[in-house]
Design a protein around this motif. Structure first.
Motif, PDB file in Angstrom:
ATOM      1  N   ASP A  25       0.804  -1.224   0.000  1.00 35.18           N
ATOM      2  CA  ASP A  25       0.000   0.000   0.000  1.00 35.18           C
ATOM      3  C   ASP A  25       0.839   1.278   0.000  1.00 35.18           C
ATOM      4  O   ASP A  25       0.289   2.377   0.016  1.00 35.18           O
ATOM      5  CB  ASP A  25      -0.949   0.000   1.192  1.00 35.18           C
ATOM      6  CG  ASP A  25      -1.996  -1.095   1.065  1.00 35.18           C
ATOM      7  OD1 ASP A  25      -2.482  -1.319  -0.053  1.00 35.18           O
ATOM      8  OD2 ASP A  25      -2.310  -1.733   2.081  1.00 35.18           O
ATOM      9  N   ASP A  26       2.184   1.151   0.001  1.00 35.40           N
ATOM     10  CA  ASP A  26       3.103   2.281  -0.121  1.00 35.40           C
ATOM     11  C   ASP A  26       2.897   3.331   0.983  1.00 35.40           C
ATOM     12  O   ASP A  26       2.642   4.497   0.711  1.00 35.40           O
ATOM     13  CB  ASP A  26       2.974   2.915  -1.505  1.00 35.40           C
ATOM     14  CG  ASP A  26       4.067   3.920  -1.796  1.00 35.40           C
ATOM     15  OD1 ASP A  26       5.178   3.763  -1.265  1.00 35.40           O
ATOM     16  OD2 ASP A  26       3.801   4.885  -2.549  1.00 35.40           O
ATOM     17  N   TYR A  27       2.987   2.884   2.216  1.00 32.42           N
ATOM     18  CA  TYR A  27       2.902   3.811   3.345  1.00 32.42           C
ATOM     19  C   TYR A  27       3.653   3.215   4.540  1.00 32.42           C
ATOM     20  O   TYR A  27       4.061   2.057   4.522  1.00 32.42           O
ATOM     21  CB  TYR A  27       1.452   4.115   3.710  1.00 32.42           C
ATOM     22  CG  TYR A  27       0.764   3.044   4.537  1.00 32.42           C
ATOM     23  CD1 TYR A  27       0.572   3.225   5.892  1.00 32.42           C
ATOM     24  CD2 TYR A  27       0.325   1.857   3.964  1.00 32.42           C
ATOM     25  CE1 TYR A  27      -0.051   2.259   6.663  1.00 32.42           C
ATOM     26  CE2 TYR A  27      -0.294   0.885   4.712  1.00 32.42           C
ATOM     27  CZ  TYR A  27      -0.476   1.091   6.068  1.00 32.42           C
ATOM     28  OH  TYR A  27      -1.083   0.128   6.824  1.00 32.42           O
ATOM     29  N   TYR A  28       3.869   4.031   5.544  1.00 34.87           N
ATOM     30  CA  TYR A  28       4.535   3.595   6.771  1.00 34.87           C
ATOM     31  C   TYR A  28       3.492   3.308   7.842  1.00 34.87           C
ATOM     32  O   TYR A  28       2.574   4.094   8.045  1.00 34.87           O
ATOM     33  CB  TYR A  28       5.480   4.687   7.285  1.00 34.87           C
ATOM     34  CG  TYR A  28       6.625   4.975   6.361  1.00 34.87           C
ATOM     35  CD1 TYR A  28       7.803   4.250   6.449  1.00 34.87           C
ATOM     36  CD2 TYR A  28       6.532   5.971   5.403  1.00 34.87           C
ATOM     37  CE1 TYR A  28       8.867   4.511   5.598  1.00 34.87           C
ATOM     38  CE2 TYR A  28       7.589   6.246   4.550  1.00 34.87           C
ATOM     39  CZ  TYR A  28       8.748   5.509   4.652  1.00 34.87           C
ATOM     40  OH  TYR A  28       9.791   5.775   3.806  1.00 34.87           O
ATOM     41  N   GLU A  29       3.666   2.191   8.536  1.00 34.88           N
ATOM     42  CA  GLU A  29       2.851   1.877   9.711  1.00 34.88           C
ATOM     43  C   GLU A  29       3.661   2.321  10.920  1.00 34.88           C
ATOM     44  O   GLU A  29       4.830   1.986  11.045  1.00 34.88           O
ATOM     45  CB  GLU A  29       2.592   0.380   9.800  1.00 34.88           C
ATOM     46  CG  GLU A  29       1.757  -0.155   8.667  1.00 34.88           C
ATOM     47  CD  GLU A  29       1.587  -1.673   8.737  1.00 34.88           C
ATOM     48  OE1 GLU A  29       2.070  -2.306   9.707  1.00 34.88           O
ATOM     49  OE2 GLU A  29       0.979  -2.221   7.817  1.00 34.88           O
ATOM     50  N   ASN A  39       4.994  11.890  -0.604  1.00 40.14           N
ATOM     51  CA  ASN A  39       5.670  11.831  -1.898  1.00 40.14           C
ATOM     52  C   ASN A  39       7.139  12.108  -1.659  1.00 40.14           C
ATOM     53  O   ASN A  39       7.495  13.162  -1.163  1.00 40.14           O
ATOM     54  CB  ASN A  39       5.090  12.873  -2.867  1.00 40.14           C
ATOM     55  CG  ASN A  39       3.670  12.563  -3.250  1.00 40.14           C
ATOM     56  OD1 ASN A  39       3.277  11.406  -3.275  1.00 40.14           O
ATOM     57  ND2 ASN A  39       2.896  13.579  -3.530  1.00 40.14           N
ATOM     58  N   GLY A  40       7.975  11.153  -1.984  1.00 40.14           N
ATOM     59  CA  GLY A  40       9.400  11.289  -1.708  1.00 40.14           C
ATOM     60  C   GLY A  40       9.751  10.582  -0.415  1.00 40.14           C
ATOM     61  O   GLY A  40       8.948   9.865   0.169  1.00 40.14           O
ATOM     62  N   GLN A  65      15.838   0.544   4.040  1.00 42.49           N
ATOM     63  CA  GLN A  65      16.286   0.163   2.700  1.00 42.49           C
ATOM     64  C   GLN A  65      15.559   1.018   1.644  1.00 42.49           C
ATOM     65  O   GLN A  65      16.185   1.508   0.708  1.00 42.49           O
ATOM     66  CB  GLN A  65      16.003  -1.321   2.461  1.00 42.49           C
ATOM     67  CG  GLN A  65      16.401  -1.784   1.083  1.00 42.49           C
ATOM     68  CD  GLN A  65      16.013  -3.245   0.843  1.00 42.49           C
ATOM     69  OE1 GLN A  65      15.310  -3.867   1.628  1.00 42.49           O
ATOM     70  NE2 GLN A  65      16.485  -3.786  -0.253  1.00 42.49           N
ATOM     71  N   ILE A  66      14.271   1.198   1.802  1.00 45.64           N
ATOM     72  CA  ILE A  66      13.491   2.028   0.867  1.00 45.64           C
ATOM     73  C   ILE A  66      14.027   3.452   0.853  1.00 45.64           C
ATOM     74  O   ILE A  66      14.204   4.060  -0.189  1.00 45.64           O
ATOM     75  CB  ILE A  66      11.987   2.030   1.257  1.00 45.64           C
ATOM     76  CG1 ILE A  66      11.387   0.641   1.095  1.00 45.64           C
ATOM     77  CG2 ILE A  66      11.203   3.071   0.466  1.00 45.64           C
ATOM     78  CD1 ILE A  66      11.324   0.130  -0.315  1.00 45.64           C
ATOM     79  N   GLU A  67      14.309   4.003   2.039  1.00 44.88           N
ATOM     80  CA  GLU A  67      14.845   5.359   2.136  1.00 44.88           C
ATOM     81  C   GLU A  67      16.213   5.453   1.453  1.00 44.88           C
ATOM     82  O   GLU A  67      16.478   6.408   0.724  1.00 44.88           O
ATOM     83  CB  GLU A  67      14.984   5.778   3.604  1.00 44.88           C
ATOM     84  CG  GLU A  67      13.674   6.050   4.298  1.00 44.88           C
ATOM     85  CD  GLU A  67      13.028   7.363   3.861  1.00 44.88           C
ATOM     86  OE1 GLU A  67      13.710   8.394   3.833  1.00 44.88           O
ATOM     87  OE2 GLU A  67      11.836   7.325   3.552  1.00 44.88           O
TER      88      GLU A  67
END
Length: 71
Positions: A25-29, A39-40, A65-67
């Motif tokens: 879902d492209d978000y942080y829990e 965005n970014g 890792q994503i960052e």
């Protein structure tokens, strides 16, 4: 939200809030049971503290890792 309510949601100094990244879902829990999307990268937006609890953001391995891949 009143000022006193806002202060109640702010963590004590030095408290951390662990964040993990949800690939699907492209978000942080967040550890404080919220979700955050931007965005970014967090670094690009200079986000160091959880906007919900005020804790210092501590990324899990996947989130870090994503960052790192985005920079």
């Amino acid at each position: 939200m009143t000022t006193s309510t806002a202060l109640q949601h702010t963590s004590s100094a030095g408290q951390q809030c662990k964040w993990k990244y949800d690939d699907i879902d492209d978000y942080y829990e967040t550890q404080c049971d919220e979700g955050y999307c931007c965005n970014g990268t967090l670094d690009e937006h200079k986000i160091k503290f959880c906007p919900f609890c005020g804790g210092i953001i501590q990324l899990d391995a996947r989130a870090a890792q994503i960052e790192n891949e985005a920079t």
